[in-house]
Design a protein around this motif. Structure first.
Motif, PDB file in Angstrom:
ATOM      1  N   THR A 115      19.112 -59.812 -31.318  1.00 14.36           N
ATOM      2  CA  THR A 115      19.901 -58.610 -31.054  1.00 14.36           C
ATOM      3  C   THR A 115      20.731 -58.727 -29.781  1.00 14.36           C
ATOM      4  O   THR A 115      21.587 -57.884 -29.547  1.00 14.36           O
ATOM      5  N   GLU A 116      20.455 -59.733 -28.967  1.00 11.65           N
ATOM      6  CA  GLU A 116      21.188 -59.885 -27.710  1.00 11.65           C
ATOM      7  C   GLU A 116      22.657 -60.148 -28.036  1.00 11.65           C
ATOM      8  O   GLU A 116      22.977 -60.936 -28.927  1.00 11.65           O
TER       9      GLU A 116
ATOM     10  N   ARG B  59      30.296 -64.998 -34.883  1.00 10.23           N
ATOM     11  CA  ARG B  59      31.674 -65.277 -34.476  1.00 10.23           C
ATOM     12  C   ARG B  59      32.519 -63.994 -34.433  1.00 10.23           C
ATOM     13  O   ARG B  59      33.715 -64.005 -34.665  1.00 10.23           O
ATOM     14  N   ASN B  60      31.868 -62.891 -34.111  1.00 13.15           N
ATOM     15  CA  ASN B  60      32.534 -61.599 -33.940  1.00 13.15           C
ATOM     16  C   ASN B  60      32.280 -61.102 -32.526  1.00 13.15           C
ATOM     17  O   ASN B  60      31.144 -61.176 -32.038  1.00 13.15           O
ATOM     18  N   PRO B  61      33.302 -60.569 -31.864  1.00 10.16           N
ATOM     19  CA  PRO B  61      33.103 -60.043 -30.510  1.00 10.16           C
ATOM     20  C   PRO B  61      32.055 -58.935 -30.499  1.00 10.16           C
ATOM     21  O   PRO B  61      31.927 -58.174 -31.459  1.00 10.16           O
ATOM     22  N   GLN B  62      31.314 -58.874 -29.421  1.00 11.41           N
ATOM     23  CA  GLN B  62      30.295 -57.840 -29.259  1.00 11.41           C
ATOM     24  C   GLN B  62      30.583 -57.062 -27.981  1.00 11.41           C
ATOM     25  O   GLN B  62      30.902 -57.652 -26.960  1.00 11.41           O
ATOM     26  N   THR B  63      30.456 -55.749 -28.064  1.00 17.04           N
ATOM     27  CA  THR B  63      30.652 -54.890 -26.902  1.00 17.04           C
ATOM     28  C   THR B  63      29.482 -53.921 -26.828  1.00 17.04           C
ATOM     29  O   THR B  63      29.095 -53.341 -27.844  1.00 17.04           O
ATOM     30  N   VAL B  64      28.937 -53.772 -25.641  1.00 14.19           N
ATOM     31  CA  VAL B  64      27.875 -52.800 -25.422  1.00 14.19           C
ATOM     32  C   VAL B  64      28.422 -51.796 -24.428  1.00 14.19           C
ATOM     33  O   VAL B  64      28.624 -52.119 -23.262  1.00 14.19           O
TER      34      VAL B  64
ATOM     35  N   PRO C 195      15.584 -48.287 -28.999  1.00 18.27           N
ATOM     36  CA  PRO C 195      14.443 -48.955 -28.344  1.00 18.27           C
ATOM     37  C   PRO C 195      14.926 -50.005 -27.347  1.00 18.27           C
ATOM     38  O   PRO C 195      15.869 -50.736 -27.609  1.00 18.27           O
ATOM     39  N   MET C 196      14.272 -50.049 -26.193  1.00 14.78           N
ATOM     40  CA  MET C 196      14.713 -50.893 -25.092  1.00 14.78           C
ATOM     41  C   MET C 196      14.280 -52.343 -25.327  1.00 14.78           C
ATOM     42  O   MET C 196      13.133 -52.695 -25.127  1.00 14.78           O
ATOM     43  N   GLN C 197      15.241 -53.166 -25.767  1.00 17.77           N
ATOM     44  CA  GLN C 197      14.952 -54.585 -25.936  1.00 17.77           C
ATOM     45  C   GLN C 197      14.956 -55.248 -24.566  1.00 17.77           C
ATOM     46  O   GLN C 197      15.490 -54.723 -23.600  1.00 17.77           O
ATOM     47  N   ASP C 198      14.356 -56.452 -24.511  1.00 14.15           N
ATOM     48  CA  ASP C 198      14.258 -57.165 -23.231  1.00 14.15           C
ATOM     49  C   ASP C 198      15.626 -57.399 -22.604  1.00 14.15           C
ATOM     50  O   ASP C 198      15.777 -57.288 -21.395  1.00 14.15           O
ATOM     51  N   TRP C 199      16.627 -57.730 -23.421  1.00 13.53           N
ATOM     52  CA  TRP C 199      17.941 -58.023 -22.848  1.00 13.53           C
ATOM     53  C   TRP C 199      18.528 -56.777 -22.192  1.00 13.53           C
ATOM     54  O   TRP C 199      19.198 -56.872 -21.178  1.00 13.53           O
ATOM     55  N   ARG C 200      18.254 -55.594 -22.735  1.00 16.20           N
ATOM     56  CA  ARG C 200      18.749 -54.355 -22.128  1.00 16.20           C
ATOM     57  C   ARG C 200      18.064 -54.114 -20.778  1.00 16.20           C
ATOM     58  O   ARG C 200      18.703 -53.748 -19.796  1.00 16.20           O
ATOM     59  N   LYS C 201      16.772 -54.328 -20.741  1.00 23.96           N
ATOM     60  CA  LYS C 201      16.035 -54.149 -19.481  1.00 23.96           C
ATOM     61  C   LYS C 201      16.568 -55.099 -18.418  1.00 23.96           C
ATOM     62  O   LYS C 201      16.777 -54.702 -17.276  1.00 23.96           O
ATOM     63  N   GLU C 202      16.795 -56.337 -18.803  1.00 29.81           N
ATOM     64  CA  GLU C 202      17.287 -57.335 -17.846  1.00 29.81           C
ATOM     65  C   GLU C 202      18.719 -57.007 -17.406  1.00 29.81           C
ATOM     66  O   GLU C 202      19.058 -57.161 -16.245  1.00 29.81           O
TER      67      GLU C 202
END
Length: 167
Positions: free
Chosen positions: A134-135, A144-149, A157-164
């Motif tokens: 999910t990162e 191969r698609n751009p991702q924006t957060v 739910p808080m995934q590890d990458w979000r916490k970091e």
């Protein structure tokens, strides 16, 4: 409204009447001055905010101009990614810029270049890349698609990458 009252019948002398008018005038002038000063402070605050946005746009424009020149001279993919990372990392409030790809043989993300200070971001999220996929870097590389957060603190739910990322 400036009100002066007395419990008894009260006949004001001419000098007393002028004194009250003077005090009321001074109070009115003082209140007007405070209102004017508050309006000036609000306007100064707005101008300062606009000035900050203008300076940010100017800095971004400078980065864009430098990057355009570097990219025009770059001849390899690595040079392009390195230049892009290095220039983008100079923008205020950007902690780090990472460029990489997905190695289909190892099914791992591989770093081409890193600029800035990720402060352990990739070490902390590496297990999640393989477990949940999910990162955003993983998703971008594999699809191969751009991702924006837009909001790292989203109610999902808080995934590890979000916490970091928040740290």
């Amino acid at each position: 409204v400036f009100l002066v009252a007395n419990n008894e019948e009260w006949n004001l002398s001419e000098p007393d009447w002028h004194l009250l008018e003077t005090v009321a005038g001074i109070a009115e002038a003082t209140l007007d001055r405070q209102e004017y000063e508050s309006a000036i402070e609000r306007k100064n605050s707005e101008l300062e905010s606009q000035n900050e946005r203008l300076h940010r746009v100017e800095r971004i424009n400078e980065v864009f101009q430098r990057l355009s020149g570097v990219l025009a001279r770059a001849s390899t993919r690595r040079e392009i990614l390195t230049a892009a990372c290095d220039e983008l990392a100079t923008i205020e409030n950007i902690a780090f810029v990472w460029a990489g790809g997905f190695d289909t043989a190892t099914e791992q993300l591989e770093k081409v270049h890193l600029a800035g200070e990720p402060d352990g971001y990739f070490d902390a999220i590496a297990p999640e890349w393989e477990a949940t996929e999910t990162e955003p870097s993983w998703v971008a590389a594999t699809t191969r698609n751009p991702q924006t957060v837009q909001n790292v603190r989203s109610p999902t739910p808080m995934q590890d990458w979000r916490k970091e990322a928040i740290q």
